[in-house]
Design a protein around this motif. Structure first.
Motif, PDB file in Angstrom:
ATOM      1  N   LYS A 151      -6.255  57.930  -4.669  1.00 42.91           N
ATOM      2  CA  LYS A 151      -7.551  57.262  -4.623  1.00 42.91           C
ATOM      3  C   LYS A 151      -7.364  55.756  -4.481  1.00 42.91           C
ATOM      4  CE  LYS A 151     -10.461  60.392  -7.277  1.00 42.91           C
ATOM      5  NZ  LYS A 151     -11.236  60.571  -8.510  1.00 42.91           N
ATOM      6  N   ALA A 152      -6.372  55.234  -5.194  1.00 47.93           N
ATOM      7  CA  ALA A 152      -6.131  53.791  -5.159  1.00 47.93           C
ATOM      8  C   ALA A 152      -5.754  53.343  -3.740  1.00 47.93           C
ATOM      9  CB  ALA A 152      -5.034  53.423  -6.135  1.00 47.93           C
ATOM     10  N   THR A 153      -4.947  54.166  -3.045  1.00 47.52           N
ATOM     11  CA  THR A 153      -4.573  53.827  -1.673  1.00 47.52           C
ATOM     12  C   THR A 153      -5.814  53.792  -0.787  1.00 47.52           C
ATOM     13  OG1 THR A 153      -2.708  55.276  -2.125  1.00 47.52           O
ATOM     14  CG2 THR A 153      -2.819  54.302   0.066  1.00 47.52           C
ATOM     15  N   ALA A 154      -6.695  54.780  -0.999  1.00 47.68           N
ATOM     16  CA  ALA A 154      -7.906  54.859  -0.182  1.00 47.68           C
ATOM     17  C   ALA A 154      -8.767  53.618  -0.381  1.00 47.68           C
ATOM     18  CB  ALA A 154      -8.693  56.119  -0.539  1.00 47.68           C
ATOM     19  N   ILE A 155      -8.978  53.235  -1.633  1.00 39.58           N
ATOM     20  CA  ILE A 155      -9.778  52.039  -1.926  1.00 39.58           C
ATOM     21  C   ILE A 155      -9.119  50.811  -1.310  1.00 39.58           C
ATOM     22  CG2 ILE A 155     -10.517  50.472  -3.781  1.00 39.58           C
ATOM     23  CD1 ILE A 155     -12.238  52.876  -3.786  1.00 39.58           C
ATOM     24  N   SER A 156      -7.809  50.717  -1.496  1.00 39.96           N
ATOM     25  CA  SER A 156      -7.064  49.580  -0.962  1.00 39.96           C
ATOM     26  C   SER A 156      -7.232  49.480   0.555  1.00 39.96           C
ATOM     27  CB  SER A 156      -5.594  49.736  -1.345  1.00 39.96           C
ATOM     28  OG  SER A 156      -4.774  48.947  -0.531  1.00 39.96           O
ATOM     29  N   LEU A 157      -7.125  50.636   1.247  1.00 41.06           N
ATOM     30  CA  LEU A 157      -7.241  50.612   2.708  1.00 41.06           C
ATOM     31  C   LEU A 157      -8.668  50.271   3.148  1.00 41.06           C
ATOM     32  CD1 LEU A 157      -5.886  50.965   5.422  1.00 41.06           C
ATOM     33  CD2 LEU A 157      -6.342  53.407   5.306  1.00 41.06           C
ATOM     34  N   ASN A 190      -4.106  47.727  -7.379  1.00 38.21           N
ATOM     35  CA  ASN A 190      -3.514  47.715  -8.716  1.00 38.21           C
ATOM     36  C   ASN A 190      -4.526  48.011  -9.811  1.00 38.21           C
ATOM     37  OD1 ASN A 190      -0.587  47.171  -8.459  1.00 38.21           O
ATOM     38  ND2 ASN A 190      -1.387  45.504  -7.203  1.00 38.21           N
ATOM     39  N   ILE A 191      -5.745  47.510  -9.632  1.00 32.93           N
ATOM     40  CA  ILE A 191      -6.780  47.824 -10.626  1.00 32.93           C
ATOM     41  C   ILE A 191      -7.070  49.322 -10.615  1.00 32.93           C
ATOM     42  CG2 ILE A 191      -9.230  47.501 -11.216  1.00 32.93           C
ATOM     43  CD1 ILE A 191      -8.881  44.602 -10.128  1.00 32.93           C
ATOM     44  N   CYS A 192      -7.205  49.887  -9.402  1.00 30.79           N
ATOM     45  CA  CYS A 192      -7.506  51.313  -9.300  1.00 30.79           C
ATOM     46  C   CYS A 192      -6.369  52.157  -9.867  1.00 30.79           C
ATOM     47  CB  CYS A 192      -7.767  51.708  -7.852  1.00 30.79           C
ATOM     48  SG  CYS A 192      -9.299  51.040  -7.252  1.00 30.79           S
ATOM     49  N   LYS A 193      -5.134  51.729  -9.648  1.00 32.24           N
ATOM     50  CA  LYS A 193      -3.996  52.486 -10.175  1.00 32.24           C
ATOM     51  C   LYS A 193      -4.055  52.549 -11.696  1.00 32.24           C
ATOM     52  CE  LYS A 193      -0.081  51.043  -8.475  1.00 32.24           C
ATOM     53  NZ  LYS A 193       1.254  50.908  -7.897  1.00 32.24           N
ATOM     54  N   MET A 194      -4.457  51.415 -12.282  1.00 31.88           N
ATOM     55  CA  MET A 194      -4.560  51.393 -13.745  1.00 31.88           C
ATOM     56  C   MET A 194      -5.689  52.294 -14.220  1.00 31.88           C
ATOM     57  SD  MET A 194      -3.763  47.601 -15.110  1.00 31.88           S
ATOM     58  CE  MET A 194      -4.761  46.667 -14.022  1.00 31.88           C
ATOM     59  N   LEU A 195      -6.814  52.278 -13.445  1.00 34.33           N
ATOM     60  CA  LEU A 195      -7.976  53.053 -13.857  1.00 34.33           C
ATOM     61  C   LEU A 195      -7.755  54.555 -13.738  1.00 34.33           C
ATOM     62  CD1 LEU A 195     -10.940  51.049 -12.299  1.00 34.33           C
ATOM     63  CD2 LEU A 195     -10.391  51.294 -14.726  1.00 34.33           C
ATOM     64  N   TRP A 196      -7.088  54.954 -12.673  1.00 41.20           N
ATOM     65  CA  TRP A 196      -7.048  56.385 -12.363  1.00 41.20           C
ATOM     66  C   TRP A 196      -5.712  57.050 -12.618  1.00 41.20           C
ATOM     67  CZ3 TRP A 196      -9.968  54.449  -7.654  1.00 41.20           C
ATOM     68  CH2 TRP A 196     -11.348  54.492  -7.923  1.00 41.20           C
ATOM     69  N   LEU A 197      -4.822  56.379 -13.354  1.00 43.25           N
ATOM     70  CA  LEU A 197      -3.534  57.011 -13.541  1.00 43.25           C
ATOM     71  C   LEU A 197      -3.538  57.943 -14.746  1.00 43.25           C
ATOM     72  CD1 LEU A 197      -1.117  55.564 -11.607  1.00 43.25           C
ATOM     73  CD2 LEU A 197       0.076  56.205 -13.686  1.00 43.25           C
TER      74      LEU A 197
END
Lengths: 78, 746
Positions: B686-692, B739-746
């Motif tokens: 998900k984090a990759t998707a948001i980042s892209l 990085n924010i999303c990775k923290m949120l969804w890990l």
């Protein structure tokens, strides 16, 4: 007795006569080129939804000015 | 003293004459110009500035005439590009006469320009336009009296119906042939008049700028402390310029002492004083029972009402979108179908090889990219010029100014932002072109550079694909709305940032006319959008063609070495063979499997070819650079292709994941496999998707948009700025988002 106020303070619908325009450089020129010069009869026809800019009527045309631009102009009212 | 100057005017006689059309904005000048030239006009740009240069060729009684449409201005100062352009056109004997179009109902303000043109010593014919509207408003103008008071021909006219056009043109031709006039000399008070006379004599004796201007005009402009004129004087003769400036300064000091105001004010006030005494002389009478603005005022009470105004504006913008997208889809489809047919036809009639691939994949695709936007531009501009000509655009600027000013922009920035995708689905190309209506240079540049952050129609499929793949169908709309909102927030914040750094400076005065509501003529609306469309095709077509050829080559060369391709081709052959030997009565399942094996093998070849090409190597080369955002080389290639056109992101991603070409990015069936593949890929989350999504939203505008930005900003440096700055910003935001999303969804 004539009273002098800023153009910004002129209520909608009320008439006034421009007494002074105290801007400089481009601002001064733009205001004057539109006919907003001492002696012109003006009235406020409306204000934008956020009360700024204002719409000013003078000799058959409507000009909109930001409040801070209107502050350069003083008007005489009765 | 001005003999040398006066004689030059006769050179034009016999040869083609050049006559300029001058006037205020909204005075109906365009209608007059169209009335004279019809469609026989060409539009260009003045070199180095983004002011339209319009000319038209006409013949009057065998006399060739070039009609030059000057930009609409209220005055002739050096404060705006439009006014400087108009002044230059009126100098150096460029034109032999001027047709000054004045709006009859606002004669006082319109005559300010007339007076200034007369002060240049130009032969002028005054046309009081829209006499029908003035008559309805109870205004009568004694044109004969005005003519004798001003000493120039004056005619009533109504350009819409054609009334008065011929008289004005005939008079202009006849005065053009009779040469320059003595300039109009107003009295600015005895001190200034004396100084002006002294300066004029000096200028005439020194022959300063004598080939360009009348000495009186040079004296007057120097007195006005006109920066442009003083620069010109300095470069012609700096010692003379200094002594002239000294006279002007001394006069100013003197006048300041006695009158307590500045020179420009005195001069403008005196011009108006002259005009008012002129009109008060029985030239203009107003029936006190009538008011021509009564209708406009009552409409404004609704359209700019505190509550209804913004609601109606949103409705208008939304309607514009619906209309553009719904109607635009048809011709856009035709253009695309036509090009597809052309590609097929060329493909069939040519031999396999690089040339065919170049023509079909490179050139036809590239030209198609440009042409498919044309219907969108035509429709968008028809609506835009309608809104502008009818007077509503000025009201939008009026209502939105308070909000946009906070970010260093102008109320008129609202339209370009919305067109560019402020309401999702727009396009940065017509958006950038729409900034031309912004008369404030700094605000215009800030708008131009930030509007590519909006959610244009080509970013939409990327968001759709990623949002549905990683967040499911219910959550996708929320994600996409958030992206649109982020686009707005970034555009406004970056505008604020630019206006306090790179494009620093005081806001340009807002002082703007709110013209009366009028119904625009169909001809002018159509002509306007044709001009825009043609300009776009010319500029974008040439450059984009070259770029698409380069891109084609990058994705094609170098070719896969024979030993590597042979291996993959063998696999294709084997799979094809397996399909061929399948018995007639084999179950459908087995047939499907075999067919899939063939396409898998073909796709593996495409992937290998892409990976081996320059683009593939570039993608792999920048992989470490973009790895912190969560991307692999496949995403990197897609992003590179996206600079050519954002539509290419999804397609290239498909090829890179060896799914074959994705023809229609909005076709769910076709993209479904891609989204499945991405979801199951180990390095995607998900984090990759948001980042892209963030990166695609913010990074470098596409090539066509870049070309239009360069054209409207007036320089290559802004093109490079847009590439570098936007990509850097995208990197930072995507990195933070990842990085924010990775923290949120890990």
């Amino acid at each position: 007795m004539a009273q002098t106020i800023n153009l910004r303070q002129l209520p909608v619908g009320k008439k006034g006569k421009i007494r002074e325009v105290e801007a400089h450089g481009e601002m001064n020129r733009r205001i004057r080129d539109m006919g907003l010069i001492p002696g012109s009869q003006v009235s406020i026809v409306g204000k934008a939804p956020l009360r700024d800019p204002i719409a000013v009527r003078l000799s058959g045309v409507t000009i909109s000015l930001r409040n801070q631009e209107a502050d350069y102009i003083t008007v005489e009212i009765d | 003293m001005s003999d040398a100057f006066a004689n030059t005017g006769n050179e034009g006689a016999g040869k083609a004459l050049r006559i300029a059309l001058a006037g205020n904005p909204n005075c109906g000048k365009t209608t007059v110009f169209n009335g004279y030239t019809g469609a026989r006009q060409h539009v260009g740009n003045y070199p180095g500035v983004t002011v339209d240069r319009k000319e038209g060729e006409i013949t009057v009684d065998g006399q060739q005439i070039t009609l030059v449409d000057l930009p609409g201005t209220y005055s002739l100062t050096a404060y705006s590009m439009e006014e400087i352009v108009a002044r230059r056109e009126l100098s150096s004997n460029n034109v032999q006469a001027v047709i000054d179009v004045a709006e009859a109902s606002a004669l006082e303000r319109n005559l300010l320009l007339t007076v200034q043109i007369l002060e240049m010593g130009m032969p002028v014919v005054l046309g009081c336009n829209m006499m029908d509207e003035a008559a309805k408003g109870g205004i009568t103008i004694d044109t004969a009296k005005l003519s004798s008071l001003l000493g120039i021909p004056v005619f009533p006219m109504t350009a819409r119906s054609g009334e008065g056009l011929k008289e004005v043109l005939d008079a202009a031709v006849s005065i053009a042939k009779s040469g320059k006039k003595e300039p109009l000399r107003l009295s600015y008070g005895s001190d200034i008049d004396q100084a002006l006379q002294q300066m004029e004599t000096f200028i005439a004796n020194e022959q300063l700028l004598s080939e360009k201007y009348h000495p009186y005009y040079v004296a007057l402009k120097t007195m006005e402390r006109d920066t442009d004129m003083i620069e010109e004087l300095k470069s012609a003769n700096s010692a003379a310029a200094t002594s002239l400036q000294k006279i002007a300064n001394d006069t100013m000091e003197h006048v300041k002492g006695t009158m307590g105001t500045n020179m420009e004010s005195i001069i403008t006030d005196h011009r108006y004083g002259f005009i008012r005494s002129l009109l008060g002389n029985g030239v203009l009478t107003q029936d006190p029972t009538k008011d021509r603005l009564a209708f406009t005022d009552s409409l404004d009470r609704i359209l700019t009402n505190s509550f209804l105004g913004p609601v109606i504006m949103l409705a208008v913008l939304y309607f514009m979108y619906q209309l553009t997208i719904e109607i635009g889809a048809y011709p856009q489809g035709w253009v695309e179908d036509g090009l597809a047919w052309l590609g097929e036809w060329v493909g069939e009639s040519m031999q396999e090889g690089h040339l065919k691939s170049l023509i079909v994949d490179g050139i036809i695709n590239g030209v198609g990219g440009v042409l498919s936007f044309v219907p969108l531009i035509v429709i968008m501009f028809t609506l835009l010029s309608f809104l502008e000509d009818c007077g509503y655009m000025a009201r939008m600027a009026y209502m939105m100014d308070r909000v946009f000013r906070v970010f260093g922009l102008h109320g008129a920035s609202v339209m370009p932002y919305c067109v560019a995708g402020g309401i999702a689905g727009g396009c940065a190309i017509p958006g950038a072109m729409a900034t031309r209506t912004l008369r404030s240079p700094k605000e215009k540049l800030a708008t131009l550079l930030t509007l590519p952050f909006m959610t244009c129609g080509a970013k939409w499929p990327v968001f759709l694909l990623l949002a549905t793949a990683f967040f499911g169908n219910e959550n996708a709309p929320k994600i996409m709305f958030t992206m649109t909102a982020i686009g707005w927030i970034m555009a406004l914040l970056v505008a604020k940032f630019l206006r306090s750094t790179v494009i620093k400076g005081e806001p340009t005065p807002f002082v703007m006319e709110l013209p009366p509501y009028r119904f625009p003529t169909l001809f002018s609306v159509l002509l306007h959008c044709w001009e825009r469309a043609w300009m776009y095709i010319k500029k974008a077509g040439t450059v984009l063609l070259a770029i698409s050829v380069v891109l084609w080559a990058m994705m094609k060369f170098p070719e896969l070495p024979a030993d590597m391709s042979a291996q993959l081709e063998q696999k294709i052959e084997a799979a094809e063979e397996a399909l061929k030997v399948l018995p007639e009565n084999a179950p459908q399942e087995r047939r499907d499997e075999a067919e899939e094996a063939v396409s898998d093998a073909q796709n593996a070849l495409s992937e290998a070819e892409l990976a081996y090409s320059f683009a593939g190597r570039l993608g792999k080369g920048i992989e470490p650079l973009l790895a912190p955002l969560g991307y692999d080389w496949r995403t990197d290639i897609a992003l590179i292709a996206g600079v050519a056109a954002k539509e290419a992101v999804v397609g290239t991603l498909g090829t890179a994941w060896s799914l074959g070409e994705i023809e229609d990015a909005e076709d769910e069936e076709e993209t479904k496999t891609l989204s499945d593949r991405l979801k199951s890929a180990p390095n995607w989350s998900k984090a990759t998707a948001i980042s892209l999504m963030l990166f695609v939203l913010l990074y470098s505008p596409c090539f066509v948009a870049l070309i239009v930005i360069k054209q409207e900003a007036g320089g290559w440096k802004w093109l490079f700025f847009s590439i570098v700055f936007n990509t850097a910003l995208a990197y930072i935001v995507a990195f933070a988002g990842y990085n924010i999303c990775k923290m949120l969804w890990l």
